[in-house]
Design a protein around this motif. Sequence first.
Motif, short mmCIF file in Angstrom:
data_model
loop_
_atom_site.label_atom_id
_atom_site.label_comp_id
_atom_site.label_asym_id
_atom_site.label_seq_id
_atom_site.Cartn_x
_atom_site.Cartn_y
_atom_site.Cartn_z
N SER A 26 0.86 -1.20 0.00
CA SER A 26 0.00 0.00 0.00
C SER A 26 0.88 1.23 0.00
O SER A 26 1.86 1.30 0.75
CB SER A 26 -0.89 0.01 1.25
N ARG A 57 -0.46 4.18 0.67
CA ARG A 57 -1.23 5.13 1.46
C ARG A 57 -0.46 5.58 2.70
O ARG A 57 0.11 4.75 3.41
CB ARG A 57 -2.53 4.44 1.87
N GLU A 58 -0.52 6.88 2.94
CA GLU A 58 0.20 7.46 4.08
C GLU A 58 -0.15 6.74 5.41
O GLU A 58 0.73 6.37 6.17
CB GLU A 58 -0.16 8.95 4.17
N SER A 104 -1.39 3.85 5.94
CA SER A 104 -1.58 2.42 5.66
C SER A 104 -1.49 1.55 6.92
O SER A 104 -0.49 1.59 7.66
CB SER A 104 -0.51 1.98 4.66
#
Length: 180
Positions: free
Chosen positions: A12, A14-15, A17
Amino acid sequence: MADSTVLVLVGSLREASVNRQLADLAAETAPAGVTFERFDRLGELPFYNEDIDNESVPEVVAALRDAAARADAALVVTPEYNGSIPGVLKNAIDWLSRPYGNSALKDKPLAVIGAALGQYGGVWAHDETRKSFGIAGPRVVEDLELSLPTQTLDGKHPRESAEVAAKLRDIVGKLVAEIG
Ligand SMILES: Cc1cc2nc3c(=O)[nH]c(=O)nc-3n(C[C@H](O)[C@H](O)[C@H](O)COP(=O)(O)O)c2cc1C
């Protein structure tokens, strides 16, 4: 045990995550002498293309393969996207699978774990990641499994779950024990 290095790949970008949090917790539970090296540039990798996989590969590809070459084992921590492996991770597997028959991860133990929203915690993605890496070169340790439904964390960092921390400690210990 001799000092060893574990390459960590997170599926991932995503920050916030959850999978990255799991990877952090795995690193925190590592036995003495084990260094975790997380390769955080999967999003920078170009799509795999044999035309650019030559002696002058893009710098980020060389960095990924160098990190894999330095490692004694690998831990892959990934969510599931649409019932399968996130594209960014599959692309990294393809880069790591070459040179054919001589991957930088060749014969090194590798475990796949992760968390996903669904009730099965991403088990399809985890099984397919094992299958794909099993073809790519590393030695997949099949019985190291954690497919965590994120809802069980109740919005908290996995660190706050004694059960998850204990499971990760067990997996990391067994992965490191597989290093030849
Ligand atoms: C494009 C996309 C596809 C997804 N598909 C699935 C899926 O097939 N199964 C599942 O359990 N969760 C699915 N999810 C939810 C993810 O498991 C959830 O967002 C998870 O927290 C992502 O991991 P991260 O927190 O490490 O980013 C999907 C999420 C996205 C963004």
